[in-house]
Motif scaffolding. Structure first.
Motif, PDB file in Angstrom:
ATOM      1  N   ALA A 116       0.903  -0.880   0.237  1.00 19.21           N
ATOM      2  CA  ALA A 116      -0.117   0.289   0.071  1.00 19.21           C
ATOM      3  C   ALA A 116       0.752   1.120   0.139  1.00 19.21           C
ATOM      4  CB  ALA A 116      -0.969  -0.256   1.314  1.00 19.21           C
ATOM      5  N   LEU A 139      -4.923   4.476  -8.111  1.00 20.89           N
ATOM      6  CA  LEU A 139      -5.274   3.490  -6.578  1.00 20.89           C
ATOM      7  C   LEU A 139      -6.511   3.477  -6.306  1.00 20.89           C
ATOM      8  CD1 LEU A 139      -5.230   7.059  -4.618  1.00 20.89           C
ATOM      9  CD2 LEU A 139      -3.295   5.299  -4.424  1.00 20.89           C
ATOM     10  N   SER A 143      -6.666  -0.251  -5.549  1.00 24.86           N
ATOM     11  CA  SER A 143      -7.843  -1.310  -4.471  1.00 24.86           C
ATOM     12  C   SER A 143      -8.740  -1.985  -5.545  1.00 24.86           C
ATOM     13  CB  SER A 143      -8.555   0.235  -4.521  1.00 24.86           C
ATOM     14  OG  SER A 143      -7.483   1.519  -4.008  1.00 24.86           O
ATOM     15  N   PHE A 178     -13.293   3.574  -0.281  1.00 23.89           N
ATOM     16  CA  PHE A 178     -13.659   2.942  -1.606  1.00 23.89           C
ATOM     17  C   PHE A 178     -14.558   4.032  -2.772  1.00 23.89           C
ATOM     18  CE2 PHE A 178     -14.935   0.349  -5.010  1.00 23.89           C
ATOM     19  CZ  PHE A 178     -13.579   0.305  -5.786  1.00 23.89           C
ATOM     20  N   ILE A 181     -12.554   7.192  -3.803  1.00 19.62           N
ATOM     21  CA  ILE A 181     -12.059   7.109  -4.653  1.00 19.62           C
ATOM     22  C   ILE A 181     -13.120   6.843  -6.264  1.00 19.62           C
ATOM     23  CG2 ILE A 181     -10.475   5.811  -5.675  1.00 19.62           C
ATOM     24  CD1 ILE A 181      -8.966   5.161  -3.059  1.00 19.62           C
ATOM     25  N   SER A 203      -8.742  12.004  -3.063  1.00 25.17           N
ATOM     26  CA  SER A 203      -8.576  10.597  -2.861  1.00 25.17           C
ATOM     27  C   SER A 203      -7.290   9.545  -2.458  1.00 25.17           C
ATOM     28  CB  SER A 203      -8.408  10.256  -4.974  1.00 25.17           C
ATOM     29  OG  SER A 203      -8.895  10.525  -5.818  1.00 25.17           O
ATOM     30  N   ARG A 204      -6.208  10.003  -2.122  1.00 23.97           N
ATOM     31  CA  ARG A 204      -4.976   9.110  -1.830  1.00 23.97           C
ATOM     32  C   ARG A 204      -6.035   9.802  -0.127  1.00 23.97           C
ATOM     33  NH1 ARG A 204      -0.078  10.352   1.528  1.00 23.97           N
ATOM     34  NH2 ARG A 204       1.440   9.780   0.107  1.00 23.97           N
ATOM     35  N   TYR A 207      -7.045   6.365   0.331  1.00 27.54           N
ATOM     36  CA  TYR A 207      -6.627   5.056   0.111  1.00 27.54           C
ATOM     37  C   TYR A 207      -5.523   4.688   1.673  1.00 27.54           C
ATOM     38  CZ  TYR A 207      -3.783   1.075  -1.360  1.00 27.54           C
ATOM     39  OH  TYR A 207      -3.405   0.027  -1.743  1.00 27.54           O
ATOM     40  N   ALA A 211      -5.957   1.957   3.181  1.00 25.99           N
ATOM     41  CA  ALA A 211      -4.827   1.029   3.189  1.00 25.99           C
ATOM     42  C   ALA A 211      -4.452   0.975   4.650  1.00 25.99           C
ATOM     43  CB  ALA A 211      -4.206   0.629   1.507  1.00 25.99           C
TER      44      ALA A 211
END
Length: 224
Positions: A116, A139, A143, A178, A181, A203-204, A207, A211
């Motif tokens: 990750a 990403l 995922s 999820f 993203i 989004s980062r 994630y 993760a």
């Protein structure tokens, strides 16, 4: 006519008498009672053997009678064990199949930490170049790959990101991350709206929660 009947009756009697004499005269037919001949006594060696065998087995027979209450319990236990073994042989395939369908342990649900972090580093390189769309796509795809790796029975080639984010088999927090993203990526694809730095940052962070934090861990019953 009466005379003919008398003559016919005499002839029948004569025929019956002749037939009876023939039967009685047949030596192959037995008419007298014959006392059967008694069987020959067994040889002495056979009698001696039976007596020896009886004497040899007598202690074992007496011991078996004395031990029968305990022996009966042992036989019942063995019978029960045999029945349970048979049931296990019959039912174990179904139990194993049910066990394989149960959700994996909490530790198995969490994505690999090293992979990750390496993924975030690769995505950061793209984002530093201003390629925010490509970074968010990376990403999302990773995922999905991670979910498919751990639950190959869950995903189908036709599944969309919206369908995946509604899977009940995924922990609630992980599904929410999820969805963030997937939402940014879908807007970039279908609405032709560039993700931009703000969308990439969201989004980062999603994630990272997805993760690296506790989002993969399912809450225990009664704990919110």
């Amino acid at each position: 006519m009466a005379r003919n009947a008398v003559v016919q009756g005499d002839n029948e009697n004569a025929s019956f008498d002749a037939a009876w004499k023939d039967v009685r005269g047949d030596e192959e037919i037995q008419f007298n009672n014959i006392t059967p001949k008694p069987p020959e006594p067994p040889p002495e060696w056979w009698t001696d053997f039976l007596e020896w065998l009886s004497d040899a087995l007598a202690p074992a027979a007496e011991g078996l009678v004395a031990a029968w209450p305990t022996l009966r319990i042992i036989l019942l236990v063995l019978l029960a064990a045999g029945v349970l073994t048979l049931l296990w042989v019959i039912l174990s395939p179904y139990w194993q199949d049910w066990r394989n369908r149960k959700p994996k342990a909490e530790e198995e649900w969490r994505p690999d930490q090293t992979a990750a972090r390496r993924l975030l580093e690769e995505a950061d390189v793209l984002a530093d170049k201003g390629q925010f769309d490509e970074a968010a796509h990376l990403l999302l795809f990773r995922s999905i790959e991670d979910i498919e790796k751990r639950r190959p029975d869950l995903l189908r080639p036709s599944n969309t990101s919206r369908e995946i984010e509604r899977f009940d088999s995924l922990p609630e927090t992980a599904r929410a991350m999820f969805a963030i993203i997937a939402g940014h990526v879908e807007r970039g694809i279908f609405a032709a709206t560039p993700i931009g730095e703000e969308g990439w940052t969201a989004s980062r962070n999603a994630y990272g929660e997805f993760a690296l934090a506790d989002s993969w861990r399912k809450p225990k019953a009664g704990v919110k």
